[in-house]
Design a protein around this motif. Structure first.
Motif, PDB file in Angstrom:
ATOM      1  N   LEU A 676      44.662  40.496  52.139  1.00  0.00           N
ATOM      2  CA  LEU A 676      43.319  40.936  52.502  1.00  0.00           C
ATOM      3  C   LEU A 676      42.330  40.331  51.515  1.00  0.00           C
ATOM      4  O   LEU A 676      42.366  40.633  50.324  1.00  0.00           O
ATOM      5  N   HIS A 677      41.463  39.446  52.025  1.00  0.00           N
ATOM      6  CA  HIS A 677      40.464  38.778  51.194  1.00  0.00           C
ATOM      7  C   HIS A 677      39.110  39.466  51.382  1.00  0.00           C
ATOM      8  O   HIS A 677      38.611  39.595  52.511  1.00  0.00           O
ATOM      9  N   VAL A 678      38.525  39.907  50.286  1.00  0.00           N
ATOM     10  CA  VAL A 678      37.245  40.612  50.336  1.00  0.00           C
ATOM     11  C   VAL A 678      36.257  39.914  49.406  1.00  0.00           C
ATOM     12  O   VAL A 678      36.548  39.708  48.218  1.00  0.00           O
ATOM     13  N   LYS A 679      35.100  39.555  49.953  1.00  0.00           N
ATOM     14  CA  LYS A 679      34.058  38.924  49.145  1.00  0.00           C
ATOM     15  C   LYS A 679      33.039  39.980  48.749  1.00  0.00           C
ATOM     16  O   LYS A 679      32.536  40.725  49.585  1.00  0.00           O
ATOM     17  N   THR A 680      32.756  40.059  47.447  1.00  0.00           N
ATOM     18  CA  THR A 680      31.807  41.052  46.953  1.00  0.00           C
ATOM     19  C   THR A 680      30.372  40.604  47.223  1.00  0.00           C
ATOM     20  O   THR A 680      30.114  39.469  47.652  1.00  0.00           O
ATOM     21  N   LYS A 681      29.427  41.496  46.931  1.00  0.00           N
ATOM     22  CA  LYS A 681      28.022  41.175  47.152  1.00  0.00           C
ATOM     23  C   LYS A 681      27.553  40.019  46.279  1.00  0.00           C
ATOM     24  O   LYS A 681      26.622  39.299  46.623  1.00  0.00           O
ATOM     25  N   LYS A 682      28.189  39.864  45.116  1.00  0.00           N
ATOM     26  CA  LYS A 682      27.809  38.778  44.217  1.00  0.00           C
ATOM     27  C   LYS A 682      28.549  37.484  44.528  1.00  0.00           C
ATOM     28  O   LYS A 682      28.458  36.520  43.770  1.00  0.00           O
ATOM     29  N   GLY A 683      29.297  37.465  45.612  1.00  0.00           N
ATOM     30  CA  GLY A 683      30.004  36.256  46.007  1.00  0.00           C
ATOM     31  C   GLY A 683      31.359  36.087  45.358  1.00  0.00           C
ATOM     32  O   GLY A 683      31.995  35.048  45.531  1.00  0.00           O
ATOM     33  N   ARG A 684      31.812  37.086  44.618  1.00  0.00           N
ATOM     34  CA  ARG A 684      33.146  37.016  44.017  1.00  0.00           C
ATOM     35  C   ARG A 684      34.200  37.302  45.083  1.00  0.00           C
ATOM     36  O   ARG A 684      33.926  37.948  46.093  1.00  0.00           O
ATOM     37  N   MET A 685      35.414  36.842  44.824  1.00  0.00           N
ATOM     38  CA  MET A 685      36.491  37.039  45.777  1.00  0.00           C
ATOM     39  C   MET A 685      37.581  37.902  45.168  1.00  0.00           C
ATOM     40  O   MET A 685      38.022  37.670  44.037  1.00  0.00           O
ATOM     41  N   SER A 686      38.006  38.905  45.906  1.00  0.00           N
ATOM     42  CA  SER A 686      39.139  39.717  45.489  1.00  0.00           C
ATOM     43  C   SER A 686      40.168  39.721  46.612  1.00  0.00           C
ATOM     44  O   SER A 686      39.806  39.686  47.796  1.00  0.00           O
ATOM     45  N   THR A 687      41.428  39.775  46.249  1.00  0.00           N
ATOM     46  CA  THR A 687      42.512  39.691  47.223  1.00  0.00           C
ATOM     47  C   THR A 687      43.557  40.757  46.931  1.00  0.00           C
ATOM     48  O   THR A 687      44.025  40.883  45.791  1.00  0.00           O
ATOM     49  N   TRP A 688      43.893  41.506  47.966  1.00  0.00           N
ATOM     50  CA  TRP A 688      45.028  42.422  47.912  1.00  0.00           C
ATOM     51  C   TRP A 688      46.186  41.773  48.664  1.00  0.00           C
ATOM     52  O   TRP A 688      46.023  41.330  49.799  1.00  0.00           O
ATOM     53  N   ASN A 689      47.345  41.730  48.013  1.00  0.00           N
ATOM     54  CA  ASN A 689      48.520  41.135  48.648  1.00  0.00           C
ATOM     55  C   ASN A 689      49.601  42.197  48.774  1.00  0.00           C
ATOM     56  O   ASN A 689      50.008  42.805  47.781  1.00  0.00           O
ATOM     57  N   PHE A 690      50.056  42.418  50.014  1.00  0.00           N
ATOM     58  CA  PHE A 690      51.111  43.390  50.286  1.00  0.00           C
ATOM     59  C   PHE A 690      52.325  42.636  50.819  1.00  0.00           C
ATOM     60  O   PHE A 690      52.184  41.758  51.683  1.00  0.00           O
ATOM     61  N   GLY A 691      53.502  42.974  50.326  1.00  0.00           N
ATOM     62  CA  GLY A 691      54.674  42.239  50.756  1.00  0.00           C
ATOM     63  C   GLY A 691      55.934  43.073  50.825  1.00  0.00           C
ATOM     64  O   GLY A 691      56.038  44.146  50.213  1.00  0.00           O
ATOM     65  N   LEU A 692      56.882  42.572  51.614  1.00  0.00           N
ATOM     66  CA  LEU A 692      58.227  43.129  51.681  1.00  0.00           C
ATOM     67  C   LEU A 692      59.219  41.997  51.497  1.00  0.00           C
ATOM     68  O   LEU A 692      59.250  41.049  52.298  1.00  0.00           O
ATOM     69  N   TYR A 693      59.983  42.083  50.434  1.00  0.00           N
ATOM     70  CA  TYR A 693      61.072  41.133  50.203  1.00  0.00           C
ATOM     71  C   TYR A 693      62.326  41.717  50.845  1.00  0.00           C
ATOM     72  O   TYR A 693      62.650  42.878  50.658  1.00  0.00           O
TER      73      TYR A 693
END
Length: 738
Positions: A676-693
């Motif tokens: 899940l890629h989320v761009k903040t109001k200041k243009g920064r990028m944050s990413t949540w990564n969920f996985g199953l091995y």
């Protein structure tokens, strides 16, 4: 899976782009050179080299990972013709080769061990990686020193204009990367730190467990941590001359053990302790400095580097039967050490002479300092000290030169011919090796081509193991006057084509012959200090052959690839297995990889990887035979049944008809992830990564243990059971970029 890649062989401008070089037009701005690129389909069809794959950091991040940590080596493991070894570990067994036959270069700095946590993570911090080039056939003459594969990792260039960074938090470690100018447009830096916090998270749990066991006189000892540090400084002298200094540090430390002691509160009891502890320490560190000069179609690079690899393994037993009496104290301390120090300098030159001829040539010198074996065995008992130590140091000097010639005849054909010559002086003997390389591409039609390749490679040092799992404490053993360099000859032929729906395919057949492979002799302990390390080894040969097939789609919301590998892998040693040929440990007949990526929108991205692999080989005694008068309580009787009361009378010795006589059960697993890629109001990028091995929790066998089974009627029979390590493992990680 593999997306747009730069074709360095098509023209010299593209070669510049592949190295990530920027041409400075003035002190106030930069002008990137004109770049000729092609997507994966065109690279697959028209580049002359075979078995070459390019992968950038974004593609590595897209693959599902274990415990939320992206892994460069595990990305390579998904390729046809590459086996992973044992599940969860960063082994790399390419075209029938062994794990030590792979060269890893980190900005021209060679690394001898590239794994953390026993191999579950690789030593490469993906936050610092720009791209990698992986070669498993038709090697360019520039590369040498290993016979199975080359992984050339290039770092992200520091930012000359602004500060950027990336911070990640995962289940087992944290990662920080920052880059920016020291002096704008002149000097810039990057720095990355990755550290595990397994030791910090486990401390409270371990303290609670030991507190509950204190009255029982028991204490558990355990700790583990790893750390990576990556640093780089770049400087621009002018529009043609640039320099960089790269530093790398990677280290692991592990200890595990148990201490028993008198836990009673009685003042009349004799206080004592008995402690067994095992400690492992391993890692690489090094520095590489380079100077790059570019003028028109000429490129000259000078590089100097120092790399240091070291591993230690302690086995300590300390005891004292009466703490009030120092004479009752004793110990047995065993330690093994292994190390390599290299200092090297080299010069590489490339030039394009029109659109037809492109040349790459170079020369270098390396001073090797090997510690193949340092055994320290010390003891104290009843006040008497004992020592049985052995240390070996081997020095070697290596000089080499190479030239690669590339001739392009437009769309119709392209030819690459090169040779590498090296001379090594080691243990008073000179070893001269000539390593010819050749690759040719012929277009059949606009959408189909055929390629042929041949390469000879040589290797001066091998890592010899007594273990089923490749461990950091396995010894690196250089050649001496007793052995010759390890060499391989590999022939390849391939057919390539473009398909409808933006798809393309490749079919590559290959045959590899290896000479002067080293293994431990039968019945020899690697810890025997009374025997010189050279006398513990024996030399033999190996050969492998197979076919690599892949189909890829790289355009659209759904992209992915399907890869299939078919392989036979054999070994033959005069002093092993009665001189008869036997299958290699990683003789994986069939391998299938399916990679799928689905980009739902700008925010959500989904990835899945399914892997199937024919099981590894291992040596296992299926039957027992009697030895009259001998007692083997851990081996079943050769008769059909035996009563449990006769346990201590069981006799028999395991019978093994040949080496690697058993094939393990097939290996398969599914890994899935969502980002899940989320761009903040200041243009920064944050990413949540969920996985199953291992999403459907298939318990893949690591090894097979021979055991005894006791039935309800008290009878005893032979039994075998598989040991597995990794179930389904969920992961979550968070990354913030600025």
């Amino acid at each position: 899976m593999f997306k747009p890649a730069v074709i360095s062989a098509m023209c010299f401008a593209a070669a510049f782009s592949a190295s990530g070089v920027e041409r400075q037009d003035s002190l106030h701005g930069t002008l990137k050179e004109v770049v000729v690129t092609a997507d994966g389909a065109q690279h697959n069809l028209k580049a002359p080299e075979m078995g070459h794959h390019s992968l950038d950091a974004k593609q590595i991040y897209q693959l599902p990972v274990m415990l939320g940590e992206p892994d460069l080596v595990k990305s390579i493991q998904s390729l046809p013709g590459v086996s992973q070894g044992v599940e969860g570990f960063t082994g790399l067994y390419v075209h029938g080769g062994d794990n030590d036959q792979n060269l890893f270069l980190y900005e021209e700095l060679p690394l001898y061990h590239v794994s953390h946590l026993g191999g579950i993570f690789s030593s490469f911090n993906v936050a610092t990686v720009d791209r990698l080039d992986f070669f498993k056939a038709a090697f360019p003459a520039k590369y040498g020193g290993r016979i199975s594969s080359i992984t050339d990792v290039k770092m992200r260039k520091p930012d000359f204009k602004k500060y950027t960074g990336r911070f990640s938090l995962g289940l087992l470690c944290g990662n920080a990367y920052i880059s920016g100018p020291i002096r704008k447009e002149r000097t810039s830096f990057s720095f990355a730190l990755r550290r595990s916090w397994v030791d910090l998270l486990s401390l409270p749990t371990l303290a609670i467990i030991n507190a509950t066991k204190k009255k029982q006189g028991l204490k558990h000892i355990a700790a583990y941590n790893f750390m990576d540090i990556n640093a780089r400084v770049d400087h621009r002298f002018n529009s043609s001359l640039t320099s960089s200094v790269v530093g790398y540090y990677g280290h692991d430390y592990m200890k595990i053990g148990e201490r028993t002691f008198d836990g009673s509160d009685s003042n009349n009891s004799t206080h004592f302790f008995d402690e067994d502890k095992n400690r492992l320490s391993w890692g690489n560190w090094g520095v590489a400095a380079s100077l790059l000069w570019i003028h028109d179609n000429n490129r000259l690079t000078g590089t100097a580097y120092y790399t240091n690899y070291h591993s230690s393994y302690w086995q300590d037993h300390d005891y004292q039967s009466d703490l009030s009496d120092p004479s009752t104290m004793g110990y047995v301390h065993n330690r093994t050490e292994n190390g390599i120090k290299d200092f090297g300098v080299k010069v590489d030159y490339s030039a394009a002479f029109g659109s037809v001829y492109h040349m790459l040539a170079g020369a270098g010198y390396v001073n090797h300092n090997y510690i193949p074996e340092n055994l320290i065995n010390e003891g104290l008992d009843n006040g008497v000290k004992t020592a049985d130590n052995r240390k070996s140091v081997i020095f070697a000097n290596e000089v080499y030169a190479y030239v690669d010639n590339n001739l392009s005849f437009g769309e119709a054909a392209e030819l690459s011919v090169g040779i590498r010559a090296s001379n090594s002086h080691i243990d008073g003997v000179n070893h001269l090796t000539l390593e010819p390389r050749a690759a040719v591409r012929l277009n059949v039609t606009d959408d189909y081509s055929v390629k042929f390749g041949y390469s000879r490679m040589a290797q001066l040092v091998q890592q010899v193991s007594n273990n089923y799992v490749n461990l950091p404490t396995d010894m690196w053993q250089p050649i001496t006057s007793k052995f010759k360099p390890l060499t391989s000859d590999q022939l390849s032929v391939g057919f390539y084509g473009n398909l409808p729906l933006s798809m393309y395919f490749s079919v590559e057949g290959w045959y590899k012959k290896m000479k002067n492979l080293l293994e431990y002799r039968e019945g020899i302990s690697s810890l025997n200090a009374a025997l010189p390390w050279q006398d513990k080894l024996t030399a033999g040969k190996g050969w492998a052959y197979g076919v690599d097939i892949s189909v890829a789609k790289e355009i659209g919301q759904i992209t992915g690839s399907v890869g299939y590998g078919l392989m036979w892998n054999w070994r033959k040693f005069d002093e092993l297995n009665k001189g008869l040929k036997f299958p290699a440990k990683f003789d994986n007949r069939h391998k299938v990889n399916i990679n799928i990526s689905y980009c739902l929108n700008k925010k959500w991205e989904f990835n899945a990887v399914w892997t199937y692999l024919t099981g590894n080989r291992l040596t296992l005694s299926l039957y027992n035979y009697d030895i009259p008068g001998a007692v083997f309580p851990d081996a079943p009787h050769t008769g059909e049944n035996s009563s449990f009361s006769d346990w201590n009378q069981l006799t028999g010795l395991g019978y093994t008809p040949r080496r690697n006589n058993i094939r393990m059960p097939a290996y398969h697993r599914l890994d899935i992830s969502a980002a899940l890629h989320v761009k903040t109001k200041k243009g920064r990028m944050s990413t949540w990564n969920f996985g199953l091995y291992n999403a459907y929790c298939h318990m893949n066998a690591m090894t097979i243990k021979k055991d005894s089974e006791i039935y309800e009627n008290g009878s005893l029979r032979r039994g075998f059971r598989t040991l597995s390590l990794l179930p389904i493992i969920p992961s979550i990680s968070y990354t913030y970029e600025f």
